[in-house]
Design a protein around this motif. Structure first.
Motif, PDB file in Angstrom:
ATOM      1  N   LEU A 154      36.069  29.866  37.059  1.00 14.57           N
ATOM      2  CA  LEU A 154      36.097  31.196  37.682  1.00 14.57           C
ATOM      3  C   LEU A 154      34.889  31.403  38.588  1.00 14.57           C
ATOM      4  CD1 LEU A 154      37.042  33.516  34.675  1.00 14.57           C
ATOM      5  CD2 LEU A 154      38.306  33.290  36.815  1.00 14.57           C
ATOM      6  N   ARG A 155      33.710  31.066  38.059  1.00 10.84           N
ATOM      7  CA  ARG A 155      32.476  31.279  38.838  1.00 10.84           C
ATOM      8  C   ARG A 155      32.479  30.425  40.091  1.00 10.84           C
ATOM      9  NH1 ARG A 155      28.988  34.527  36.415  1.00 10.84           N
ATOM     10  NH2 ARG A 155      29.044  34.581  34.147  1.00 10.84           N
ATOM     11  N   LEU A 156      32.843  29.144  39.948  1.00 10.12           N
ATOM     12  CA  LEU A 156      32.789  28.245  41.110  1.00 10.12           C
ATOM     13  C   LEU A 156      33.848  28.620  42.142  1.00 10.12           C
ATOM     14  CD1 LEU A 156      31.991  24.827  39.395  1.00 10.12           C
ATOM     15  CD2 LEU A 156      30.447  26.353  40.615  1.00 10.12           C
ATOM     16  N   ILE A 184      32.927  38.566  34.896  1.00 10.65           N
ATOM     17  CA  ILE A 184      32.459  37.436  35.731  1.00 10.65           C
ATOM     18  C   ILE A 184      32.718  37.746  37.209  1.00 10.65           C
ATOM     19  CG2 ILE A 184      32.943  35.014  36.324  1.00 10.65           C
ATOM     20  CD1 ILE A 184      33.520  34.662  33.239  1.00 10.65           C
ATOM     21  N   LEU A 185      33.908  38.275  37.506  1.00 15.49           N
ATOM     22  CA  LEU A 185      34.212  38.616  38.908  1.00 15.49           C
ATOM     23  C   LEU A 185      33.233  39.673  39.417  1.00 15.49           C
ATOM     24  CD1 LEU A 185      38.131  38.724  38.837  1.00 15.49           C
ATOM     25  CD2 LEU A 185      36.689  36.929  39.827  1.00 15.49           C
ATOM     26  N   GLN A 186      32.897  40.648  38.552  1.00 15.06           N
ATOM     27  CA  GLN A 186      31.955  41.697  38.974  1.00 15.06           C
ATOM     28  C   GLN A 186      30.568  41.106  39.268  1.00 15.06           C
ATOM     29  OE1 GLN A 186      32.774  44.229  35.717  1.00 15.06           O
ATOM     30  NE2 GLN A 186      34.513  45.191  36.753  1.00 15.06           N
ATOM     31  N   GLN A 187      30.222  40.044  38.541  1.00 10.54           N
ATOM     32  CA  GLN A 187      28.920  39.399  38.809  1.00 10.54           C
ATOM     33  C   GLN A 187      28.950  38.579  40.103  1.00 10.54           C
ATOM     34  OE1 GLN A 187      28.356  37.111  35.223  1.00 10.54           O
ATOM     35  NE2 GLN A 187      28.334  38.963  33.973  1.00 10.54           N
ATOM     36  N   GLU A 188      30.117  38.012  40.431  1.00 15.14           N
ATOM     37  CA  GLU A 188      30.186  37.055  41.543  1.00 15.14           C
ATOM     38  C   GLU A 188      30.709  37.652  42.853  1.00 15.14           C
ATOM     39  OE1 GLU A 188      29.000  34.044  41.319  1.00 15.14           O
ATOM     40  OE2 GLU A 188      28.720  33.914  39.150  1.00 15.14           O
ATOM     41  N   CYS A 189      31.411  38.786  42.780  1.00 18.67           N
ATOM     42  CA  CYS A 189      32.082  39.308  43.984  1.00 18.67           C
ATOM     43  C   CYS A 189      31.608  40.737  44.264  1.00 18.67           C
ATOM     44  CB  CYS A 189      33.606  39.350  43.800  1.00 18.67           C
ATOM     45  SG  CYS A 189      34.353  37.792  43.294  1.00 18.67           S
ATOM     46  N   GLU A 190      31.849  41.192  45.492  1.00 19.52           N
ATOM     47  CA  GLU A 190      31.484  42.557  45.858  1.00 19.52           C
ATOM     48  C   GLU A 190      32.483  43.539  45.219  1.00 19.52           C
ATOM     49  OE1 GLU A 190      32.627  40.177  47.725  1.00 19.52           O
ATOM     50  OE2 GLU A 190      34.470  40.978  48.543  1.00 19.52           O
ATOM     51  N   PRO A 191      32.055  44.816  44.974  1.00 20.07           N
ATOM     52  CA  PRO A 191      32.908  45.759  44.226  1.00 20.07           C
ATOM     53  C   PRO A 191      34.221  46.100  44.926  1.00 20.07           C
ATOM     54  CG  PRO A 191      30.692  46.678  44.612  1.00 20.07           C
ATOM     55  CD  PRO A 191      30.721  45.360  45.299  1.00 20.07           C
ATOM     56  N   ASP A 192      34.288  45.963  46.264  1.00 22.27           N
ATOM     57  CA  ASP A 192      35.556  46.322  46.932  1.00 22.27           C
ATOM     58  C   ASP A 192      36.492  45.121  47.103  1.00 22.27           C
ATOM     59  OD1 ASP A 192      34.037  45.086  48.811  1.00 22.27           O
ATOM     60  OD2 ASP A 192      34.328  46.591  50.393  1.00 22.27           O
ATOM     61  N   ARG A 193      36.208  44.013  46.423  1.00 16.81           N
ATOM     62  CA  ARG A 193      37.123  42.853  46.446  1.00 16.81           C
ATOM     63  C   ARG A 193      38.521  43.293  45.969  1.00 16.81           C
ATOM     64  NH1 ARG A 193      36.456  37.191  46.342  1.00 16.81           N
ATOM     65  NH2 ARG A 193      34.488  37.711  47.340  1.00 16.81           N
ATOM     66  N   LEU A 194      39.566  42.891  46.703  1.00 19.86           N
ATOM     67  CA  LEU A 194      40.925  43.380  46.383  1.00 19.86           C
ATOM     68  C   LEU A 194      41.601  42.507  45.327  1.00 19.86           C
ATOM     69  CD1 LEU A 194      41.992  44.276  50.020  1.00 19.86           C
ATOM     70  CD2 LEU A 194      41.510  45.877  48.143  1.00 19.86           C
ATOM     71  N   ILE A 195      42.261  43.173  44.398  1.00 21.49           N
ATOM     72  CA  ILE A 195      42.979  42.468  43.322  1.00 21.49           C
ATOM     73  C   ILE A 195      44.415  42.997  43.246  1.00 21.49           C
ATOM     74  CG2 ILE A 195      43.043  41.920  40.859  1.00 21.49           C
ATOM     75  CD1 ILE A 195      40.130  42.209  40.680  1.00 21.49           C
ATOM     76  N   LEU A 196      45.356  42.053  43.193  1.00 18.90           N
ATOM     77  CA  LEU A 196      46.773  42.404  43.033  1.00 18.90           C
ATOM     78  C   LEU A 196      47.194  42.112  41.592  1.00 18.90           C
ATOM     79  CD1 LEU A 196      49.772  42.887  44.064  1.00 18.90           C
ATOM     80  CD2 LEU A 196      49.795  40.430  44.600  1.00 18.90           C
TER      81      LEU A 196
END
Ligand code: SAH
Length: 265
Positions: A154-156, A184-196
Motif C-alpha cells: 500500500l505504502r509503495l 496508511i492512505l492518510q499518511q501517504e496521500c493528500e486529504p482531497d485524494r479521490l476514492i471510489l
C-alpha cells in the motif's frame, strides 16, 4: 481409463450482469457436464438436463480444484466458475496449484482459462476512467499473506502514485484491516485524494460513491465492494447526469517546464 474428451475450463462470470458474460464462457457452459465453484457463483448457472452443479463453501479452493481435475480425468467436461476474471484473486491459480501437486497424468488434460470482466474494470467503466494511467490491484484480505506485506505494498503503491484497486476490502471477520488501510492512505496521500467505493457493480444493488480521502469511512466498504483510489492526477468532471471520475493519460515530467495546454491530445 482416461477419456480423451475430458477437459477443464476455468471461467470468469463477470461482475454480475448476464450481458457481461463473454460468448466464450457461455459456449463452455453449454457444453459442460459439470460446473464447480463457490455457492453464490454456481447459483448464477441455469440448470439443464445433463449438467451437474457442484457448489461448495468458500476456502476449499484446492479441494474443489482437485475434484474438477479428477472429474476431467474421468472424461467429464468441467467448468470451474469464478466471479469476475478467474485469474484475479480466484480459481485459476488454485487449479494450477492442485495440478502442480497432483498426479502426473493430470498434466495431459486440456485446461483452458476463459477470461472475464474483473470487478475493478467494471467499476472503473461505470465511474468514468479512473484507471486511465498506471494502476495496480491489491487484495486486502490477509487470509493468504501477512498484513505486513499488504501494508508495504500500500505504502509503495501510494508513493509510486499508482491508482489502486482494492479487492476484499473489509470482511466481518477482519474489520480492522480497512481502518488501517485508510490510516496508511492518510499518511501517504493528500486529504482531497479521490476514492471510489463501487458496490455490487452491474447487479440490481449497484451503488457508486466518490469521496475525498478525508471523508472516507471504513463502513463505506464491505465484501461486495471494490475500492478504487485515484492517483494524485485523478479528477472529477461535473455533469448533469453525475460526476465523471477520470485520470488523464498524460503526466508531466516534474523536472521539465509544463507544456502549454493542448500540446498533448
Ligand atoms: N475474481 C473476482 C474477484 C474475487 S475476490 C474478479 O475478478 O472480480 C472478491 C472481491 O471482488 C469482492 O470482495 C469485491 O471486492 C470484488 N467484487 C466482485 N464482484 C464485484 C462487484 N460486482 N462489484 C464490486 N466488487 C466486486
Amino acid at each position: 481409463m482416461k477419456d480423451a474428451h475430458g477437459w477443464v475450463k476455468i471461467a470468469g462470470l463477470g461482475p454480475g450482469d448476464d450481458l457481461l458474460v463473454t460468448p466464450e464462457v457461455r459456449a463452455a457452459l453449454s457444453e459442460a457436464t459439470d460446473v464447480v465453484g463457490y455457492i453464490p457463483y454456481v447459483a448464477r448457472i441455469s440448470e439443464r438436463p445433463g449438467l451437474t452443479l457442484h457448489a461448495s463453501d468458500n476456502r476449499v479452493e484446492i479441494d474443489r480444484s482437485r475434484h474438477a481435475l479428477k472429474m476431467a480425468a474421468e472424461g467429464r467436461r468441467v467448468v470451474v466458475v469464478s466471479s469476475g476474471d478467474p485469474g484475479v484473486f480466484a480459481m485459476a491459480s488454485a487449479v494450477f496449484e492442485a495440478l502442480e501437486n497432483g498426479p502426473l497424468e493430470w498434466r495431459d488434460l486440456q485446461i483452458d482459462v476463459l477470461p472475464g470482466i474483473t470487478a475493478m474494470l467494471a467499476a472503473s467503466a461505470r465511474a468514468g476512467a479512473p484507471l486511465g494511467h498506471d494502476f495496480c490491484a491489491i487484495n486486502l484480505s490477509d487470509n493468504l499473506k501477512p498484513w505486513s506485506l499488504i501494508e508495504k505494498r500500500l505504502r509503495l503503491a501510494a508513493q509510486g502514485d499508482f491508482a489502486m484497486g482494492f479487492y476484499n476490502p473489509r470482511s466481518k471477520s477482519r474489520p480492522e484491516g480497512f481502518v488501517k488501510t485508510l490510516e496508511i492512505l492518510q499518511q501517504e496521500c493528500e486529504p482531497d485524494r479521490l476514492i471510489l467505493f463501487a458496490r455490487g457493480v452491474s447487479t440490481p444493488q449497484e451503488e457508486l460513491r466518490i469521496v475525498a480521502l478525508s471523508d472516507a469511512h471504513p463502513d463505506m466498504a464491505d465484501m461486495r465492494t471494490v475500492v478504487i483510489v485515484g492517483s494524485s492526477r485523478t479528477r472529477i468532471i461535473s455533469c448533469d447526469r453525475g460526476p465523471i471520475l477520470y485520470t488523464p493519460r498524460f503526466t508531466p515530467d516534474p523536472a521539465e517546464p509544463q507544456p502549454a495546454a493542448g500540446d498533448h491530445p
